[in-house]
Design an enzyme around this catalytic site. Structure first.
Site, PDB file in Angstrom:
ATOM      1  N   GLY A   1       0.831  -1.211   0.000  1.00  0.00           N
ATOM      2  CA  GLY A   1       0.000   0.000   0.000  1.00  0.00           C
ATOM      3  C   GLY A   1       0.857   1.248   0.000  1.00  0.00           C
TER       4      GLY A   1
ATOM      5  N   VAL B   1      -0.603   6.858   3.920  1.00  0.00           N
ATOM      6  CA  VAL B   1       0.051   6.358   5.123  1.00  0.00           C
ATOM      7  C   VAL B   1       1.346   5.608   4.770  1.00  0.00           C
ATOM      8  CG1 VAL B   1      -0.170   4.729   7.032  1.00  0.00           C
ATOM      9  CG2 VAL B   1      -2.040   6.294   6.512  1.00  0.00           C
TER      10      VAL B   1
ATOM     11  N   ASN C   1      -6.007   0.511   1.966  1.00  0.00           N
ATOM     12  CA  ASN C   1      -7.171   1.262   2.430  1.00  0.00           C
ATOM     13  C   ASN C   1      -8.273   0.336   2.941  1.00  0.00           C
ATOM     14  OD1 ASN C   1      -6.882   0.653  -0.301  1.00  0.00           O
ATOM     15  ND2 ASN C   1      -8.591   1.946  -0.877  1.00  0.00           N
TER      16      ASN C   1
ATOM     17  N   PRO D   1     -11.955   1.156   3.300  1.00  0.00           N
ATOM     18  CA  PRO D   1     -13.099   2.074   3.183  1.00  0.00           C
ATOM     19  C   PRO D   1     -14.317   1.565   3.952  1.00  0.00           C
ATOM     20  CG  PRO D   1     -12.809   0.819   1.150  1.00  0.00           C
ATOM     21  CD  PRO D   1     -11.647   0.478   2.032  1.00  0.00           C
TER      22      PRO D   1
ATOM     23  N   GLU E   1      -1.374   4.142  12.910  1.00  0.00           N
ATOM     24  CA  GLU E   1      -0.734   5.372  12.480  1.00  0.00           C
ATOM     25  C   GLU E   1      -1.442   6.575  13.076  1.00  0.00           C
ATOM     26  OE1 GLU E   1       2.177   5.633  10.592  1.00  0.00           O
ATOM     27  OE2 GLU E   1       1.696   7.389  11.784  1.00  0.00           O
TER      28      GLU E   1
ATOM     29  N   LYS F   1      -6.553   3.362  18.628  1.00  0.00           N
ATOM     30  CA  LYS F   1      -6.562   4.186  17.417  1.00  0.00           C
ATOM     31  C   LYS F   1      -7.955   4.754  17.154  1.00  0.00           C
ATOM     32  CE  LYS F   1      -5.609   6.138  13.559  1.00  0.00           C
ATOM     33  NZ  LYS F   1      -4.939   5.728  12.376  1.00  0.00           N
ATOM     34  N   LEU F   2      -8.957   3.905  17.244  1.00  0.00           N
ATOM     35  CA  LEU F   2     -10.328   4.379  17.013  1.00  0.00           C
ATOM     36  C   LEU F   2     -10.710   5.424  18.055  1.00  0.00           C
ATOM     37  CD1 LEU F   2     -12.354   1.115  16.168  1.00  0.00           C
ATOM     38  CD2 LEU F   2     -11.139   2.634  14.631  1.00  0.00           C
TER      39      LEU F   2
ATOM     40  N   VAL G   1     -16.004  24.544   9.083  1.00  0.00           N
ATOM     41  CA  VAL G   1     -17.168  24.103   8.323  1.00  0.00           C
ATOM     42  C   VAL G   1     -17.431  22.607   8.544  1.00  0.00           C
ATOM     43  CG1 VAL G   1     -15.668  23.874   6.290  1.00  0.00           C
ATOM     44  CG2 VAL G   1     -18.117  24.033   5.949  1.00  0.00           C
ATOM     45  N   GLY G   2     -16.576  21.976   9.322  1.00  0.00           N
ATOM     46  CA  GLY G   2     -16.765  20.558   9.636  1.00  0.00           C
ATOM     47  C   GLY G   2     -15.471  19.799   9.426  1.00  0.00           C
ATOM     48  N   PHE G   3     -15.345  18.677  10.103  1.00  0.00           N
ATOM     49  CA  PHE G   3     -14.124  17.884   9.896  1.00  0.00           C
ATOM     50  C   PHE G   3     -14.288  16.955   8.712  1.00  0.00           C
ATOM     51  CE2 PHE G   3     -16.345  15.364  13.296  1.00  0.00           C
ATOM     52  CZ  PHE G   3     -16.543  14.181  12.600  1.00  0.00           C
TER      53      PHE G   3
ATOM     54  N   CYS H   1     -10.151   9.456   8.040  1.00  0.00           N
ATOM     55  CA  CYS H   1     -10.180   8.673   9.280  1.00  0.00           C
ATOM     56  C   CYS H   1     -11.315   8.977  10.243  1.00  0.00           C
ATOM     57  CB  CYS H   1      -8.859   8.836  10.016  1.00  0.00           C
ATOM     58  SG  CYS H   1      -7.529   7.966   9.198  1.00  0.00           S
TER      59      CYS H   1
HETATM   60  C1  UDX Z   1      -4.692   4.668   5.193  1.00  0.00           C
HETATM   61  C2  UDX Z   1      -4.967   3.483   6.059  1.00  0.00           C
HETATM   62  O1  UDX Z   1      -4.469   2.359   5.548  1.00  0.00           O
HETATM   63  C3  UDX Z   1      -6.376   3.515   6.486  1.00  0.00           C
HETATM   64  O2  UDX Z   1      -6.794   2.401   7.179  1.00  0.00           O
HETATM   65  C4  UDX Z   1      -6.387   4.693   7.352  1.00  0.00           C
HETATM   66  O3  UDX Z   1      -7.505   4.721   8.170  1.00  0.00           O
HETATM   67  C5  UDX Z   1      -6.326   5.870   6.437  1.00  0.00           C
HETATM   68  O4  UDX Z   1      -5.182   5.849   5.749  1.00  0.00           O
HETATM   69  P1  UDX Z   1      -4.260   5.519   2.943  1.00  0.00           P
HETATM   70  O5  UDX Z   1      -2.803   5.258   2.929  1.00  0.00           O
HETATM   71  O6  UDX Z   1      -4.692   6.906   3.225  1.00  0.00           O
HETATM   72  O7  UDX Z   1      -4.964   4.561   3.940  1.00  0.00           O
HETATM   73  O8  UDX Z   1      -5.014   4.940   1.714  1.00  0.00           O
HETATM   74  P2  UDX Z   1      -4.690   5.082   0.200  1.00  0.00           P
HETATM   75  O9  UDX Z   1      -4.014   6.385  -0.048  1.00  0.00           O
HETATM   76  O10 UDX Z   1      -5.951   4.742  -0.495  1.00  0.00           O
HETATM   77  O11 UDX Z   1      -3.603   3.948  -0.053  1.00  0.00           O
HETATM   78  C6  UDX Z   1      -3.841   2.589  -0.059  1.00  0.00           C
HETATM   79  C7  UDX Z   1      -3.057   1.949  -1.197  1.00  0.00           C
HETATM   80  O12 UDX Z   1      -3.138   0.535  -1.091  1.00  0.00           O
HETATM   81  C8  UDX Z   1      -3.554   2.298  -2.592  1.00  0.00           C
HETATM   82  O13 UDX Z   1      -2.514   2.892  -3.330  1.00  0.00           O
HETATM   83  C9  UDX Z   1      -3.976   0.957  -3.180  1.00  0.00           C
HETATM   84  O14 UDX Z   1      -3.719   0.843  -4.553  1.00  0.00           O
HETATM   85  C10 UDX Z   1      -3.158  -0.020  -2.383  1.00  0.00           C
HETATM   86  N1  UDX Z   1      -3.704  -1.382  -2.341  1.00  0.00           N
HETATM   87  C11 UDX Z   1      -4.985  -1.611  -2.001  1.00  0.00           C
HETATM   88  C12 UDX Z   1      -2.869  -2.454  -2.632  1.00  0.00           C
HETATM   89  O15 UDX Z   1      -1.709  -2.265  -2.958  1.00  0.00           O
HETATM   90  N2  UDX Z   1      -3.371  -3.731  -2.545  1.00  0.00           N
HETATM   91  C13 UDX Z   1      -4.658  -3.983  -2.222  1.00  0.00           C
HETATM   92  O16 UDX Z   1      -5.074  -5.134  -2.174  1.00  0.00           O
HETATM   93  C14 UDX Z   1      -5.498  -2.880  -1.949  1.00  0.00           C
HETATM   94  C1  UDX Z   2      -6.387  12.453  11.859  1.00  0.00           C
HETATM   95  C2  UDX Z   2      -5.657  12.327  13.198  1.00  0.00           C
HETATM   96  O1  UDX Z   2      -5.283  13.627  13.668  1.00  0.00           O
HETATM   97  C3  UDX Z   2      -4.459  11.427  13.053  1.00  0.00           C
HETATM   98  O2  UDX Z   2      -3.823  11.247  14.308  1.00  0.00           O
HETATM   99  C4  UDX Z   2      -4.947  10.091  12.516  1.00  0.00           C
HETATM  100  O3  UDX Z   2      -3.900   9.200  12.372  1.00  0.00           O
HETATM  101  C5  UDX Z   2      -5.646  10.286  11.192  1.00  0.00           C
HETATM  102  O4  UDX Z   2      -6.729  11.173  11.362  1.00  0.00           O
HETATM  103  P1  UDX Z   2      -6.081  13.862   9.636  1.00  0.00           P
HETATM  104  O5  UDX Z   2      -7.436  13.378   9.298  1.00  0.00           O
HETATM  105  O6  UDX Z   2      -5.002  13.733   8.640  1.00  0.00           O
HETATM  106  O7  UDX Z   2      -5.549  13.131  10.947  1.00  0.00           O
HETATM  107  O8  UDX Z   2      -6.181  15.415  10.005  1.00  0.00           O
HETATM  108  P2  UDX Z   2      -6.545  16.264  11.297  1.00  0.00           P
HETATM  109  O9  UDX Z   2      -5.519  17.303  11.427  1.00  0.00           O
HETATM  110  O10 UDX Z   2      -6.821  15.437  12.467  1.00  0.00           O
HETATM  111  O11 UDX Z   2      -7.890  17.007  10.836  1.00  0.00           O
HETATM  112  C6  UDX Z   2      -9.106  16.318  10.619  1.00  0.00           C
HETATM  113  C7  UDX Z   2     -10.198  17.288  10.257  1.00  0.00           C
HETATM  114  O12 UDX Z   2     -10.587  18.077  11.369  1.00  0.00           O
HETATM  115  C8  UDX Z   2      -9.814  18.283   9.170  1.00  0.00           C
HETATM  116  O13 UDX Z   2     -10.868  18.430   8.253  1.00  0.00           O
HETATM  117  C9  UDX Z   2      -9.579  19.559   9.929  1.00  0.00           C
HETATM  118  O14 UDX Z   2      -9.770  20.700   9.137  1.00  0.00           O
HETATM  119  C10 UDX Z   2     -10.594  19.442  11.028  1.00  0.00           C
HETATM  120  N1  UDX Z   2     -10.267  20.229  12.224  1.00  0.00           N
HETATM  121  C11 UDX Z   2      -9.170  19.930  12.978  1.00  0.00           C
HETATM  122  C12 UDX Z   2     -11.088  21.285  12.614  1.00  0.00           C
HETATM  123  O15 UDX Z   2     -12.081  21.571  11.955  1.00  0.00           O
HETATM  124  N2  UDX Z   2     -10.776  21.992  13.738  1.00  0.00           N
HETATM  125  C13 UDX Z   2      -9.682  21.705  14.503  1.00  0.00           C
HETATM  126  O16 UDX Z   2      -9.477  22.403  15.512  1.00  0.00           O
HETATM  127  C14 UDX Z   2      -8.859  20.654  14.105  1.00  0.00           C
END
Ligand code: UDX
Ligand code: UDX
Length: 465
Positions: free
Chosen positions: A11, A15, A93, A95, A163, A222-223, A272-274, A278
């Site tokens: 992947g 991440v 990923n 989803p 992560e 993590k969750l 405007v919202g998160f 994740c």
């Molecule tokens: C990650 C985490 O893995 C996810 O669980 C977390 O909550 C959010 O971020 P992310 O790296 O953001 O996912 O996902 P993405 O950018 O979609 O990358 C996943 C990659 O895995 C893709 O490039 C996809 O092609 C690859 N993949 C998927 C494989 O190589 N083999 C598979 O069977 C499925």
């Molecule tokens: C999040 C977690 O922070 C990270 O630890 C985890 O591994 C993956 O999910 P990410 O989604 O990349 O990371 O971004 P983050 O900075 O957490 O922001 C999430 C969303 O919340 C964004 O849309 C951001 O704009 C929003 N946000 C964040 C707000 O609206 N207000 C804030 O004060 C902070």
């Protein structure tokens, strides 16, 4: 304990890519191979021009430039990389399921399972398998079952190593992690595996920040971490609605409560919202798990964080519509920003998508500008909603790379991502060329109210009346 000299990561996404690049740059003696089934993505990771990497993250291209071809490799040869590595990260990923049981809530684990089956098929010697993807609790057990029932005598040790990096600051977060969590079995071989992974991180992180737990705690942590963070954003956003009705100012409230060291100042920016890949997904997972154990009240409690977030997004769109005299049909509205936050080209669950969709339902004429997101991505995000035919989306919404020209004869601008460059624009010039009255809806509290009003704008900021 066997020294780790070869790591493979399945992947090459948001991440896997950055995490492995940092490991490679910090551990010169470890060979790191990132594999992906998507050939285009791998080709992009291998492009000569480092500005064309598939993922935009500040600091990433420098790190990739330093290690690629030395001890960092990007490849589509999945089997070979699995075979050679002692440690395999799964970073594909997961989803939210769009079909069947748990539709709309549970995580779709089919890619994880495919990876496990592939590892089982290829492995000829003992492996440590590391879950990097965020997974529902007890996934490690499922992976273990698949790997243990392959018939060959290879031994697998499964670790959970969630992560915590945030996009836009991924490299910083990896290099200076608050903590690294490693969950594994409480057996001698489990301990050995945990120590082997700890040692990788100890190349650049102090030992006391590397926490070892059991697998379930690690997966659930993590969750819960994401649920708590999202909850803060939803909490402050509900108060922003109250501020808009009163003379209270959300920024002053954030500041006032943030000074309480028990509350702390981070993650209190009303918006405007998160969005992001994740927060929503992880909370939905938590809700699904709670419900599946019959814990209805627990599920409802966390689900409210998502309901509040949906409310914030629709509230923002409705405010635009009602302020523009309840009709935006044919009105030109410019959206500044499409990514879910600044400094990333990721748009997953971005609030911009739902805001645009709501405005398109009212037949507004939308122009979108985002410094890092492609037109292709923007249309794909809208088409995915299925609210209207793709042709319609392309007719009503255009994408531009000239943010200033876009505002000519526009009725309104809505700021949806907090890109720094928006602050540097010549807002007086923008004002002059817009239709009057000229409206700006600031969903990120980016601009200065007094300045904007002085220029002549009707300026609306989240969390201020
Ligand atoms: C990650 C985490 O893995 C996810 O669980 C977390 O909550 C959010 O971020 P992310 O790296 O953001 O996912 O996902 P993405 O950018 O979609 O990358 C996943 C990659 O895995 C893709 O490039 C996809 O092609 C690859 N993949 C998927 C494989 O190589 N083999 C598979 O069977 C499925
Ligand atoms: C999040 C977690 O922070 C990270 O630890 C985890 O591994 C993956 O999910 P990410 O989604 O990349 O990371 O971004 P983050 O900075 O957490 O922001 C999430 C969303 O919340 C964004 O849309 C951001 O704009 C929003 N946000 C964040 C707000 O609206 N207000 C804030 O004060 C902070």
């Amino acid at each position: 304990m066997k020294k780790i000299t070869k790591i493979c990561c399945i992947g090459a996404g948001y991440v896997g890519g950055p995490t492995m690049s940092v490991i490679a740059s910090q551990c010169p003696e470890i060979q790191v191979t990132v594999v992906d089934i998507n050939e285009d993505r791998i080709a992009q990771w291998n492009t000569e021009d480092l500005d064309k990497l598939p993922i935009y993250e500040p600091g990433l291209k420098e790190i990739v430039g330093k290690s690629r071809g030395k001890n960092l490799f990007f490849s589509t040869a999945v089997d070979k990389a699995i075979d050679e590595a002692q440690m395999i990260f799964i970073s594909v990923n997961t989803p939210t399921k769009t079909y069947g049981k748990g539709k709309g809530q549970a995580a779709d684990l089919k890619f994880i399972e495919l990876c496990a089956r592939n590892i089982a098929k290829v492995a000829k010697d003992d492996k440590i398998v590391v879950e990097k993807s965020t997974l529902p609790v007890r996934t490690a057990q499922a992976i273990q079952n698949i790997l243990d029932n392959t018939g060959n005598s290879v031994k697998f040790e499964i670790l959970s190593n969630p992560e915590f990096l945030a996009e836009g600051t991924a490299i910083e977060d990896l290099l200076h992690a608050d903590r690294v969590l490693i969950g594994g079995n409480d057996t001698p071989s489990g301990q050995e595996a945990k120590d082997a992974l700890s040692e990788v991180y100890e190349h650049w992180l102090p030992k006391e920040r590397i926490l070892q737990t059991n697998v379930w705690s690690s997966e659930l942590s993590k969750l819960v971490a994401n649920a708590f963070l999202a909850q803060r954003v939803s909490s402050i956003n509900t108060i922003s609605a109250l501020c808009e009705k009163t003379d209270a100012n959300i920024q002053e409230i954030s500041r006032a409560i943030g000074f309480d060291s028990r509350i702390g100042s981070k993650f209190l920016n009303a918006s405007v919202g998160f969005g992001g890949s994740c927060f929503q997904k992880d909370i939905l997972n938590l809700v699904y798990i709670a419900r599946s154990y019959g814990l209805q009240e627990v599920a409802d409690y966390w689900e409210q964080v998502i309901i509040a977030n949906d409310y914030q997004k629709s509230r923002f769109a409705e405010n635009i519509i009602s302020t523009l005299y309840n009709t935006i049909s044919g009105k030109k509205i410019v959206l500044y920003g499409w990514a879910f936050k600044k400094d990333t080209n990721d748009t997953r669950e971005s609030p911009a998508i739902s805001v645009a969709d709501a405005l398109l339902e009212e037949r507004a004429e939308i122009i979108v500008y985002d410094p890092k997101v492609s037109a292709e991505r923007i249309y794909a995000d809208l088409d995915y909603l299925g609210t209207r035919p793709p042709e319609e989306n392309r007719k009503l919404l255009t994408v531009t790379n000239d943010p200033i020209k876009a505002t000519e004869a526009a009725h309104a601008i809505a700021i949806l991502t907090e890109w720094d460059e928006f602050k540097t624009y010549d807002w007086e010039a923008i004002y002059r060329q817009m239709l009057k009255p000229a409206f700006v809806f600031d969903g990120r509290r980016l601009l200065d109210t007094a300045t904007m009003e002085q220029i002549g704008f009707n300026y609306y900021k989240i969390g201020q009346s």
